[in-house]
Design an enzyme around this catalytic site. Sequence first.
Site, mmCIF file in Angstrom:
data_model
loop_
_atom_site.group_PDB
_atom_site.id
_atom_site.type_symbol
_atom_site.label_atom_id
_atom_site.label_comp_id
_atom_site.label_asym_id
_atom_site.label_seq_id
_atom_site.Cartn_x
_atom_site.Cartn_y
_atom_site.Cartn_z
ATOM 1 N N HIS A 16 -1.686 -10.240 4.313
ATOM 2 C CA HIS A 16 -1.008 -9.188 3.723
ATOM 3 C C HIS A 16 0.274 -9.210 3.685
ATOM 4 O O HIS A 16 1.194 -8.164 4.263
ATOM 5 C CB HIS A 16 -1.557 -7.649 4.658
ATOM 6 C CG HIS A 16 -1.267 -6.642 3.542
ATOM 7 N ND1 HIS A 16 -2.193 -5.466 3.800
ATOM 8 C CD2 HIS A 16 -0.502 -6.139 2.848
ATOM 9 C CE1 HIS A 16 -1.751 -4.545 3.020
ATOM 10 N NE2 HIS A 16 -0.701 -4.955 2.251
ATOM 11 N N ARG B 178 -6.006 -4.097 -2.363
ATOM 12 C CA ARG B 178 -6.481 -3.771 -1.068
ATOM 13 C C ARG B 178 -7.861 -4.256 -0.800
ATOM 14 O O ARG B 178 -8.702 -4.768 -1.518
ATOM 15 C CB ARG B 178 -6.720 -2.000 -1.210
ATOM 16 C CG ARG B 178 -5.489 -1.412 -0.996
ATOM 17 C CD ARG B 178 -4.777 -1.440 0.222
ATOM 18 N NE ARG B 178 -3.627 -0.860 0.187
ATOM 19 C CZ ARG B 178 -2.353 -1.182 0.147
ATOM 20 N NH1 ARG B 178 -2.176 -2.514 -0.079
ATOM 21 N NH2 ARG B 178 -1.289 -0.573 0.065
#
Length: 309
Positions: A272, A224
């Site tokens: 991502h 993250r």
Amino acid sequence: MSISIFSQGRDLNPWVKALKAERPELDVRIYPDDQPREDVTFALAWNHPLGAFTEYPNLKCISSLGAGVDHILKDPAIPEPVQITRIKDENLTSDMANFTMALVLNHLRDLHQYKAAEHERNWEPLRYRRNEEVTVGVMGIGTLGTEVARRLSSIGFRVTGWANSPKQLGSIKVYAGAAELDAFLATANVLICLLPLTPETANILNKETFQKLPQNAYVINVARGEHLVDEDLLEMIEAGHLAGASLDVFREEPLPKNHPFWAHPRIHVTPHIASVTNPESAVGQILENYDRLRNGEPLLNLVSRIKGY
Ligand code: NDP
């Protein structure tokens, strides 16, 4: 009993289609068009609007649409008895292992530097290290980290790991807890972050951490964006302590156009995509949990609200 799917900015039709393909009679709705809300017992969520779950008096379970649950747990308004589950999927795990292997090999064999050299028609062979000469440290030896560590080990890398609790993983030495973090960091020529985002792990990729890595270490963050202190990474690359980084996740996504990571010659940015949940492959376990909930049986892939993952 109905299922409602919650997400902001994601096309949810593939999920509805995959659920209906498995079970045509299922009552599947998409938030906010999911009245009457008393019917909804099971929610699927990815970046839901915070506070939305308070409007569902009969909600019993929230399943993440991916492996991470930080996007659910950051909502302080989730009623206490609601159980939270997540996806554990072979494809997700395998995709992550392939992607991280590609990043490590890309770095080690200087493919980015050759691409830049190619643009300048510059024929300049670089010295390289062999896999056996490099230790990859995997932070987070869970579902994904374990497979990443095993695969890297299987192609000759020395591999170490770090987790909350002690583990046996063949020849891979796993360090455990805050007390063994420094010893772990000292091993890692390449550091891969695969930790869940929790209050303990937020900002863990910071200057102090980087300084404990060997000189010229490389950082890969596929967990993250909030794990990384962006300025500290830039400073440590600038200072020559870190060789560079591959980043797949960011504090703000999409990464803002004016962010210094985009143009940095030693930072490799991807949007991502390390490992993306495939609805067809994940709906089986979602429906299994839906059935278990109806039958009053224990759910699979439960998340601990206390641990935060
Ligand atoms: P798991 O929950 O299976 O594993 C988490 C690991 O981290 C465990 O080994 C756990 O230790 C360890 N850990 C947690 N907190 C700490 C801590 N404070 N100190 C040391 N170790 C800690 O997670 P997954 O492997 O399934 O996924 C990891 C993360 O990857 C997800 O949370 C998600 O954010 C990210 N992800 C990113 C994707 C992408 O496309 N970029 C795709 C999918 C996931 P222990 O084993 O002792 O409990």
